[in-house]
Design a protein around this motif. Structure first.
Motif, mmCIF file in Angstrom:
data_model
loop_
_atom_site.group_PDB
_atom_site.id
_atom_site.type_symbol
_atom_site.label_atom_id
_atom_site.label_comp_id
_atom_site.label_asym_id
_atom_site.label_seq_id
_atom_site.Cartn_x
_atom_site.Cartn_y
_atom_site.Cartn_z
ATOM 1 N N GLU A 1 37.923 4.796 -1.090
ATOM 2 C CA GLU A 1 36.757 5.039 -1.938
ATOM 3 C C GLU A 1 35.481 4.439 -1.338
ATOM 4 O O GLU A 1 34.407 5.033 -1.439
ATOM 5 N N VAL A 2 35.585 3.271 -0.726
ATOM 6 C CA VAL A 2 34.406 2.661 -0.095
ATOM 7 C C VAL A 2 33.859 3.591 0.975
ATOM 8 O O VAL A 2 32.655 3.870 1.026
ATOM 9 N N VAL A 3 34.734 4.119 1.826
ATOM 10 C CA VAL A 3 34.293 5.034 2.884
ATOM 11 C C VAL A 3 33.740 6.320 2.282
ATOM 12 O O VAL A 3 32.659 6.783 2.665
ATOM 13 N N GLU A 4 34.467 6.910 1.316
ATOM 14 C CA GLU A 4 34.033 8.179 0.722
ATOM 15 C C GLU A 4 32.675 8.073 0.036
ATOM 16 O O GLU A 4 31.845 8.969 0.147
ATOM 17 N N GLU A 5 32.439 6.983 -0.682
ATOM 18 C CA GLU A 5 31.229 6.869 -1.493
ATOM 19 C C GLU A 5 30.038 6.254 -0.766
ATOM 20 O O GLU A 5 28.901 6.452 -1.180
ATOM 21 N N THR A 6 30.305 5.493 0.319
ATOM 22 C CA THR A 6 29.201 4.781 0.973
ATOM 23 C C THR A 6 29.134 4.970 2.478
ATOM 24 O O THR A 6 28.128 4.593 3.088
ATOM 25 N N GLY A 7 30.195 5.467 3.082
ATOM 26 C CA GLY A 7 30.243 5.554 4.531
ATOM 27 C C GLY A 7 30.511 4.221 5.202
ATOM 28 O O GLY A 7 30.632 4.147 6.424
ATOM 29 N N LEU A 8 30.611 3.140 4.426
ATOM 30 C CA LEU A 8 30.879 1.815 4.992
ATOM 31 C C LEU A 8 32.355 1.710 5.379
ATOM 32 O O LEU A 8 33.234 2.067 4.591
ATOM 33 N N ILE A 9 32.612 1.225 6.566
ATOM 34 C CA ILE A 9 33.981 0.952 6.998
ATOM 35 C C ILE A 9 34.210 -0.530 6.738
ATOM 36 O O ILE A 9 33.499 -1.381 7.272
ATOM 37 N N ILE A 10 35.185 -0.808 5.911
ATOM 38 C CA ILE A 10 35.455 -2.197 5.559
ATOM 39 C C ILE A 10 36.911 -2.510 5.872
ATOM 40 O O ILE A 10 37.800 -1.715 5.570
ATOM 41 N N ASN A 11 37.134 -3.623 6.540
ATOM 42 C CA ASN A 11 38.492 -4.047 6.855
ATOM 43 C C ASN A 11 39.185 -4.518 5.592
ATOM 44 O O ASN A 11 38.550 -5.146 4.722
ATOM 45 N N GLU A 12 40.478 -4.234 5.496
ATOM 46 C CA GLU A 12 41.208 -4.636 4.287
ATOM 47 C C GLU A 12 41.166 -6.147 4.073
ATOM 48 O O GLU A 12 41.171 -6.600 2.931
ATOM 49 N N GLN A 13 41.081 -6.933 5.150
ATOM 50 C CA GLN A 13 41.003 -8.392 4.974
ATOM 51 C C GLN A 13 39.657 -8.827 4.396
ATOM 52 O O GLN A 13 39.512 -9.955 3.940
ATOM 53 N N ASP A 14 38.667 -7.910 4.400
ATOM 54 C CA ASP A 14 37.367 -8.207 3.780
ATOM 55 C C ASP A 14 37.275 -7.704 2.346
ATOM 56 O O ASP A 14 36.208 -7.727 1.735
ATOM 57 N N LEU A 15 38.401 -7.230 1.813
ATOM 58 C CA LEU A 15 38.493 -6.826 0.410
ATOM 59 C C LEU A 15 39.293 -7.880 -0.343
ATOM 60 O O LEU A 15 40.450 -8.147 -0.006
ATOM 61 N N ILE A 16 38.671 -8.474 -1.322
ATOM 62 C CA ILE A 16 39.324 -9.512 -2.109
ATOM 63 C C ILE A 16 39.665 -8.906 -3.463
ATOM 64 O O ILE A 16 38.786 -8.458 -4.191
ATOM 65 N N GLY A 17 40.948 -8.889 -3.776
ATOM 66 C CA GLY A 17 41.383 -8.319 -5.047
ATOM 67 C C GLY A 17 41.375 -9.357 -6.149
ATOM 68 O O GLY A 17 41.718 -10.518 -5.938
ATOM 69 N N TRP A 18 40.952 -8.920 -7.326
ATOM 70 C CA TRP A 18 40.986 -9.783 -8.501
ATOM 71 C C TRP A 18 42.428 -9.813 -9.005
ATOM 72 O O TRP A 18 43.076 -8.776 -9.085
ATOM 73 N N GLN A 19 42.926 -10.971 -9.328
ATOM 74 C CA GLN A 19 44.309 -11.072 -9.791
ATOM 75 C C GLN A 19 44.452 -10.448 -11.172
ATOM 76 O O GLN A 19 43.718 -10.779 -12.094
ATOM 77 N N GLY A 20 45.389 -9.519 -11.295
ATOM 78 C CA GLY A 20 45.582 -8.821 -12.562
ATOM 79 C C GLY A 20 44.687 -7.605 -12.637
ATOM 80 O O GLY A 20 43.764 -7.440 -11.850
ATOM 81 N N ALA A 21 44.974 -6.749 -13.565
ATOM 82 C CA ALA A 21 44.202 -5.517 -13.723
ATOM 83 C C ALA A 21 43.366 -5.603 -14.993
ATOM 84 O O ALA A 21 43.726 -6.295 -15.941
ATOM 85 N N ILE A 22 42.269 -4.889 -14.999
ATOM 86 C CA ILE A 22 41.412 -4.756 -16.175
ATOM 87 C C ILE A 22 41.899 -3.527 -16.929
ATOM 88 O O ILE A 22 42.152 -2.490 -16.336
ATOM 89 N N ARG A 23 42.015 -3.622 -18.226
ATOM 90 C CA ARG A 23 42.465 -2.476 -19.013
ATOM 91 C C ARG A 23 41.355 -2.039 -19.960
ATOM 92 O O ARG A 23 40.758 -2.864 -20.651
ATOM 93 N N ILE A 24 41.091 -0.735 -19.949
ATOM 94 C CA ILE A 24 40.102 -0.147 -20.842
ATOM 95 C C ILE A 24 40.827 0.908 -21.650
ATOM 96 O O ILE A 24 41.395 1.852 -21.083
ATOM 97 N N ASN A 25 40.849 0.749 -22.951
ATOM 98 C CA ASN A 25 41.584 1.670 -23.814
ATOM 99 C C ASN A 25 40.636 2.350 -24.797
ATOM 100 O O ASN A 25 39.857 1.690 -25.480
ATOM 101 N N THR A 26 40.717 3.676 -24.817
ATOM 102 C CA THR A 26 39.971 4.473 -25.792
ATOM 103 C C THR A 26 40.996 5.365 -26.492
ATOM 104 O O THR A 26 42.139 5.441 -26.060
ATOM 105 N N PRO A 27 40.615 6.054 -27.540
ATOM 106 C CA PRO A 27 41.578 6.934 -28.219
ATOM 107 C C PRO A 27 42.153 8.030 -27.319
ATOM 108 O O PRO A 27 43.267 8.479 -27.527
ATOM 109 N N THR A 28 41.409 8.440 -26.290
ATOM 110 C CA THR A 28 41.886 9.546 -25.452
ATOM 111 C C THR A 28 42.234 9.143 -24.021
ATOM 112 O O THR A 28 42.788 9.934 -23.275
ATOM 113 N N LEU A 29 41.905 7.898 -23.623
ATOM 114 C CA LEU A 29 42.119 7.496 -22.237
ATOM 115 C C LEU A 29 42.426 6.013 -22.141
ATOM 116 O O LEU A 29 41.729 5.189 -22.727
ATOM 117 N N ASN A 30 43.468 5.690 -21.390
ATOM 118 C CA ASN A 30 43.783 4.304 -21.051
ATOM 119 C C ASN A 30 43.625 4.150 -19.551
ATOM 120 O O ASN A 30 44.276 4.858 -18.781
#
Length: 142
Positions: free
Chosen positions: A56-85
């Motif tokens: 997605e970084v490449v597709e949306e920005t053209g930036l090439i980013i090494n995976e070691q330069d991507l820091i993941g947040w521990q755990g996932a964020i959940r967004i719940n609506t009546p029609t979409l989780n």
């Protein structure tokens, strides 16, 4: 019926300029209002959140980013609506470059000082994730 979607959200922080990248989404069939946001996108079948983020970084920005330069947040964020989780994996990308080539889904981009990010955002969910990412940026890179 409620749809379930897995997605990523990636905030790009430029270590040199100390600014954060925001992309502008114009009015479209999917959005009745224009808004600013970080990089977002769906996770494809058999794709890890990390691989989806890199793609997605490449597709949306053209930036090439090494995976070691991507820091993941521990755990996932959940967004719940009546029609979409949504289960959203959250990342921070660290770069030294500012040359961005935006995709067709955006019409402009800007580099923003961290103190001005919240006021630039339209969606509450982006403000909530920004709070998490801002803490990480301040403790590690400022």
């Amino acid at each position: 019926m409620t749809r379930v979607k897995e997605s990523i959200e990636c905030w790009i922080f430029n270590r040199v300029t100390q600014k954060v990248l925001l992309l502008h989404v114009p009015i479209s069939k999917d959005s009745s209002v224009p808004f600013w946001q970080p990089i977002t996108g769906g996770i494809e079948k058999n794709e890890s959140p990390l691989k989806a983020c890199s793609r997605e970084v490449v597709e949306e920005t053209g930036l090439i980013i090494n995976e070691q330069d991507l820091i993941g947040w521990q755990g996932a964020i959940r967004i719940n609506t009546p029609t979409l989780n949504i289960k959203k994996s959250l990342f921070l990308g660290i770069i030294n470059d500012s040359e961005v080539i935006i995709s067709e889904e955006h019409d402009e981009y800007k580099w923003v000082s961290p103190k001005n990010i919240s006021s630039s955002l339209y969606w509450d969910s982006n403000r909530e994730t920004w709070e998490k990412i801002q803490t990480l940026i301040q403790s590690e890179y400022m």
